[in-house]
Design an enzyme around this catalytic site. Structure first.
Site, PDB file in Angstrom:
ATOM      1  N   ASP A 236     -79.502 -17.052 -33.604  1.00  0.00           N
ATOM      2  CA  ASP A 236     -79.779 -17.313 -32.162  1.00  0.00           C
ATOM      3  C   ASP A 236     -79.877 -16.133 -31.266  1.00  0.00           C
ATOM      4  OD1 ASP A 236     -80.064 -18.704 -29.895  1.00  0.00           O
ATOM      5  OD2 ASP A 236     -77.835 -19.487 -29.728  1.00  0.00           O
TER       6      ASP A 236
ATOM      7  N   ASP B  24     -86.167 -17.105 -25.239  1.00  0.00           N
ATOM      8  CA  ASP B  24     -84.994 -17.486 -26.157  1.00  0.00           C
ATOM      9  C   ASP B  24     -85.616 -18.086 -27.404  1.00  0.00           C
ATOM     10  OD1 ASP B  24     -82.726 -18.442 -27.122  1.00  0.00           O
ATOM     11  OD2 ASP B  24     -82.422 -20.190 -25.852  1.00  0.00           O
TER      12      ASP B  24
END
Length: 439
Positions: free
Chosen positions: A105, A317
């Site tokens: 992530d 992201d």
């Protein structure tokens, strides 16, 4: 650049499913240790079957947004859902090495794995990591630099005690992982060895099963992330629109964009004055165009708020599927895209189970027919084809805008990043991108 653009338009028709869940398979290079000056290793990105549930991906994206806008919890990702848009990274931990598979992530920092015994963990696909069985395991006290970096997630009453944490994943506080921060040897592939990597040994999982994975690897800008601890300085990845195409992520000295493969554009990474939010890869988005026309979005709509809380702003992201835009901009973009779709002869319809508010009765070929949507960053324009801002649901005869409204921060998600090589360069504080049809 024209050839790459044409290839991306052709590939857009294949983008029925978002590029949101892949497998990181680390390719063996040379054996080095953490702290070496010439850090360089690569991984292959493979899309997993669980990524194909777009309904879960939409819900996961909303949960992730709520985490980013909550203030206190901005260092952590949202609750993960199996099939909801996760990356999986394979490596080994400990001595002897134990293979683990963990979600990766770019929107968070902490590296953690489930440790034996683990309360609330889903049945693992392989034995859980046990520090007592590893000769290279270590412990970190509350006074350590990495423990201090946990911030609000640090649970310490005595600086000499072991560093305990509770990493929270949602506004309600009932989704979290907790354990003890320690150090270990991480092995990537057969030869790349990183010693003394700080990581969380989680003994409790609440509210989130993290699918069938063994933990999570943070790739953000903070001190706890794998990128920071390895001193890699930069990394680049490419997310292929075609689900049958593998792609790569490159770290450190291997991370570069080849100008002979197409034009490279760069924009500065922006610093958020609130440390808890600065783990994200913020950029300065100045405006948006659709179909060659600059949209009437008020100046400052995408700026980081000056209220001392660090809200607003725009960041890339990889862990968020859909793109979110501050509502004032979202409404303008939605109107422009709707106008283009209707001009092409398609009718506006409801989003059904996907809970998307801008959908059209259309076949997947309509995606490739749509005009470019251009993001105007500081010093760089990112031209997106239909496959980067629309997503098709062939079984329902729907095409929906892959953009949602946000009351605060704006997020450039996975679908919008597809078929671009992106270089996150922390050394020069820039984010560079290059359109491609060959990830």
């Amino acid at each position: 650049m024209a050839a790459a653009g044409a290839g991306r338009l052709a590939a857009a028709a294949l983008l029925f499913l978002p590029v949101v869940a892949v497998l990181f398979l680390i390719a063996p290079l040379v054996a080095v240790s953490i702290g070496d000056a010439d850090v360089g290793f690569r991984a292959t990105l493979i899309r997993t079957a669980e990524s194909r549930n777009l309904s879960l991906a939409a819900e996961r994206s909303r949960r992730r947004l709520s985490m980013y806008t909550s203030g206190a919890g901005t260092q952590a990702p949202v609750n993960k859902n199996r099939g909801g848009g996760d990356y999986i990274m394979q490596f080994s931990i400990g001595e002897p090495p134990l293979p683990v598979s963990a979600e990766a992530d770019t929107g968070s920092d902490l590296v953690w794995v489930k440790c034996s015994p683990c309360n609330g963990c889903a049945p693992p696909p392989s034995p859980l990591y046990d520090p007592a069985q590893s000769s290279s395991s270590g412990e970190l006290p509350c006074s350590s630099r990495l423990c201090q970096a946990l911030g609000v997630f640090r649970q310490c009453t005595d600086d000499s005690a072991l560093c305990r944490y509770q990493y929270v994943y949602g506004l309600s506080g009932d989704h979290y992982t907790q354990g003890v921060l320690g150090t270990e040897t991480f092995t990537f592939g057969d030869a790349y060895v990183a010693n003394n990597v700080g990581f969380g040994c989680s003994d409790t999982i609440s509210g989130s099963q993290f699918g069938a994975t063994d933990g999570l690897v943070g790739l953000g800008r903070g001190n706890l992330s794998l990128v920071s601890q390895l001193g890699a300085g930069r990394f680049t990845y490419c997310l292929a629109a075609d689900p049958n195409v593998d792609s790569t992520i490159l770290f450190g000295s291997l991370a570069a964009l080849d100008t002979s493969a197409g034009d490279v554009s760069s924009t500065a990474l922006v610093t958020n004055p609130v440390p808890a939010r600065d783990t994200h890869y913020y950029v300065n988005l100045q405006g948006i165009s659709v179909g060659g026309s600059r949209l009437p979005i008020e100046d400052g709509t995408f700026a980081i708020n000056s209220d001392g809380k660090g809200g607003g702003g725009v960041f890339f992201d990889s862990g968020t599927t859909y793109t979110f835009l501050a509502d004032a901009a979202y409404q303008v973009v939605r109107q422009a895209v709707t106008s283009e779709i209707q001009s092409a002869g398609y009718a506006v319809v409801g989003g059904g189970n996907y809970k998307l508010d801008t959908c059209f009765a259309a076949n997947p070929q309509a995606v490739a027919q749509m005009p470019p949507l251009v993001l105007h960053f500081d010093g760089a324009d990112m031209s997106l084809n239909g496959g980067n801002y629309l997503t098709a649901f062939p079984n329902e005869g729907l095409v929906c805008m892959a953009i949602m409204s946000s009351s605060d921060v704006s997020i450039i998600g996975n679908i919008m990043q597809a078929n671009f090589r992106l270089l996150h360069d922390l050394d020069s504080m820039t984010l560079s991108f290059q359109a491609t049809d060959q990830c």
